[in-house]
Motif scaffolding. Structure first.
Motif, PDB file in Angstrom:
ATOM      1  N   LEU A   1     -19.009 -12.805  32.168  1.00 33.39           N
ATOM      2  CA  LEU A   1     -20.441 -13.531  32.781  1.00 33.39           C
ATOM      3  C   LEU A   1     -20.385 -14.075  33.802  1.00 33.39           C
ATOM      4  O   LEU A   1     -21.238 -14.402  35.132  1.00 33.39           O
ATOM      5  CB  LEU A   1     -21.959 -13.991  31.821  1.00 33.39           C
ATOM      6  N   ALA A   2     -18.971 -14.927  33.710  1.00 33.01           N
ATOM      7  CA  ALA A   2     -18.577 -16.184  35.178  1.00 33.01           C
ATOM      8  C   ALA A   2     -18.320 -15.071  36.293  1.00 33.01           C
ATOM      9  O   ALA A   2     -19.113 -15.925  37.820  1.00 33.01           O
ATOM     10  CB  ALA A   2     -17.141 -16.845  34.392  1.00 33.01           C
TER      11      ALA A   2
ATOM     12  N   ALA B   1     -30.052 -14.109  39.269  1.00 35.09           N
ATOM     13  CA  ALA B   1     -29.557 -13.469  37.634  1.00 35.09           C
ATOM     14  C   ALA B   1     -29.511 -11.772  37.547  1.00 35.09           C
ATOM     15  O   ALA B   1     -29.076 -11.894  37.391  1.00 35.09           O
ATOM     16  CB  ALA B   1     -30.270 -14.307  36.888  1.00 35.09           C
ATOM     17  N   GLU B   2     -30.794 -12.130  38.565  1.00 31.35           N
ATOM     18  CA  GLU B   2     -30.768 -10.595  38.521  1.00 31.35           C
ATOM     19  C   GLU B   2     -30.084  -9.664  38.940  1.00 31.35           C
ATOM     20  O   GLU B   2     -29.696  -8.564  39.509  1.00 31.35           O
ATOM     21  CB  GLU B   2     -32.871 -10.032  39.339  1.00 31.35           C
ATOM     22  N   GLU B   3     -29.458 -10.013  40.266  1.00 34.10           N
ATOM     23  CA  GLU B   3     -28.523  -9.910  41.581  1.00 34.10           C
ATOM     24  C   GLU B   3     -27.322  -9.088  39.590  1.00 34.10           C
ATOM     25  O   GLU B   3     -26.664  -8.145  39.929  1.00 34.10           O
ATOM     26  CB  GLU B   3     -28.058 -10.060  42.044  1.00 34.10           C
ATOM     27  N   ALA B   4     -26.667 -10.964  39.623  1.00 34.43           N
ATOM     28  CA  ALA B   4     -25.580 -10.483  38.700  1.00 34.43           C
ATOM     29  C   ALA B   4     -25.719  -9.227  37.538  1.00 34.43           C
ATOM     30  O   ALA B   4     -25.185  -8.929  37.013  1.00 34.43           O
ATOM     31  CB  ALA B   4     -25.569 -12.326  37.630  1.00 34.43           C
ATOM     32  N   LEU B   5     -26.878  -9.244  36.745  1.00 35.04           N
ATOM     33  CA  LEU B   5     -26.765  -8.186  36.114  1.00 35.04           C
ATOM     34  C   LEU B   5     -26.412  -6.951  36.457  1.00 35.04           C
ATOM     35  O   LEU B   5     -26.536  -5.847  35.442  1.00 35.04           O
ATOM     36  CB  LEU B   5     -28.509  -7.974  35.738  1.00 35.04           C
ATOM     37  N   GLN B   6     -26.487  -6.316  38.153  1.00 35.58           N
ATOM     38  CA  GLN B   6     -25.646  -5.422  38.406  1.00 35.58           C
ATOM     39  C   GLN B   6     -24.697  -5.334  38.293  1.00 35.58           C
ATOM     40  O   GLN B   6     -23.751  -4.151  38.557  1.00 35.58           O
ATOM     41  CB  GLN B   6     -26.661  -4.862  39.333  1.00 35.58           C
ATOM     42  N   SER B   7     -23.979  -6.044  37.842  1.00 33.56           N
ATOM     43  CA  SER B   7     -22.477  -5.669  37.941  1.00 33.56           C
ATOM     44  C   SER B   7     -22.064  -4.985  36.824  1.00 33.56           C
ATOM     45  O   SER B   7     -22.059  -5.776  35.619  1.00 33.56           O
ATOM     46  CB  SER B   7     -21.879  -7.065  37.748  1.00 33.56           C
TER      47      SER B   7
END
Length: 386
Positions: free
Chosen positions: A264-265, A357-363
């Motif tokens: 997550l980081a 957060a929404e953008e990070a979820l695509q990682s």
């Protein structure tokens, strides 16, 4: 973990590690068939005299060179295009990238674009590059990104607000020349945050769902070396043994996460760093403690082992308490070396968190994280850092 589960490990880069090894650079370039090198670096390393050591080693071996020294802290595609043009116009036949992650990532992108058509953005994602890149030697001068040993190049297009990763074993350096002497002049703050970035690579690979025996062993060694030597490297930077520990740890951690991805980081670091213009290592230093606190319940055995790797005596403790010591050991290290701990210092606001957060979820780093994660979990992690 289940050691009967199939896994794959690939390490196409040859690692050459040793104090003072820069003097043999010409040999390694020649072994790749090189006679004229494009040296890719940044203005700071020119000013620090590091690049002169590199170019002198080339000249002493009869290798001609030209220098592209305009690499930015977050490498831009324009620098890639300019380097490709200079390489071709000057009749170069090998790349030598000198610096931190920005210079080495630029070198990877240039290597790819010398043998593949189009624009570097055409190869965003994993496994899109079709042809092996041009001959390439990477010389890291920081102990953090481990870019000399990874398949990833992260490139920006600042005028378009884009940032993307190009991942392929076809773009990695042919040789990674790791000379701890070149890291001795690294300032304390940069030593601290790049060291924590390396620790983040090792830790997130170690505890995630994709961990496997080879990467696990590499992570454990990297964690132990960083716990032992980062404080010394920061506060007594001329201690070459500590610098060697950190440079080795950085490369080992990078080898570890190549096949496993991270957590997550690093999922959050891309959107947060891009929006707030925060250097990658700073973002990891800020986010790693709350991410560990979030994840500890999902992999207590590994977090307890982290405590042991940091030298803590936890045999007398419950698994829960030993795992908590693992988290606190990392928090204490980050605090001791003076790494940043606040997103709000960089202008990140509460109202920014949901979109980030929404953008990070695509990682791709989210699915392998040890604990199932929602957008609201990511918001809560970032809120801890405001």
């Amino acid at each position: 973990m289940n050691y009967h589960r199939p896994f794959s490990f690939e390490m196409p880069t040859k690692i050459e590690f040793g104090i003072g090894l820069t003097r043999r650079l010409g040999e390694f370039v020649e072994s790749l068939g090189g006679s004229k090198a494009l040296v890719i670096t940044d203005p700071g390393l020119i000013a620090a005299g590091v690049v002169e050591r590199v170019t002198s080693a080339l000249s002493q071996h009869g290798i001609e060179h030209v220098v592209f020294s305009e690499v930015e802290s977050e490498p831009d595609a324009r620098g890639v295009e300019a380097s490709v043009e200079l390489f071709r116009e000057s009749g170069c036949d090998v790349i030598v990238a000198v610096g931190g992650g920005s210079a080495l990532d630029t070198g990877k992108a240039v290597s790819a674009m010398l043998t593949n058509p189009g624009h570097i953005r055409d190869y965003a994602g994993l496994g899109v590059v079709k042809k092996h890149g041009a001959p390439f030697v990477a010389i890291p001068t920081t102990a953090g990104t481990g870019s000399e040993a990874t398949i990833w190049s992260v490139i920006s297009e600042k005028d378009k607000g884009l940032k993307y990763g190009v991942g392929s074993p076809l773009i990695v350096p042919d040789v990674a020349l790791c000379d701890p002497e070149l890291t001795v002049s690294l300032p304390p703050r940069i030593t601290a945050v790049t060291g924590i970035d390396a620790l983040g690579h090792a830790l997130e690979s170690y505890v995630n769902k994709a961990t496997q025996p080879v990467s696990e062993a590499l992570s454990e060694k990297a964690i132990m070396l960083i716990g032992r030597s980062l404080r010394t490297a920061v506060f007594a930077g001329d201690t070459v043994t500590a610098r060697a520990d950190m440079l080795l740890a950085s490369s080992l951690a990078a080898m570890a996460f190549n096949p496993t991805r991270l957590g997550l980081a690093h999922a959050l670091a891309m959107p947060v760093g891009s929006q707030a213009k925060i250097p990658h290592a700073d973002v990891i230093s800020i986010l790693l403690p709350p991410v560990m606190r979030f994840n500890v319940v999902a992999n207590q055995e590994k977090f307890a082992r982290i405590a042991e790797l940091f030298g803590e005596q936890v045999n007398h403790l419950s698994l829960h308490d030993a795992a908590e010591i693992g988290v606190r050991s990392v928090e204490r290290l980050i605090r001791d070396v003076g790494a940043p701990d606040s997103l709000s210092d960089y202008g990140v606001r509460e109202e920014d968190l949901e979109a980030l957060a929404e953008e990070a979820l695509q990682s791709g780093n989210v699915p392998v994280n040890p604990r199932v994660t929602t957008a609201q979990d990511l918001v809560a992690i970032m809120r801890e850092c405001l």
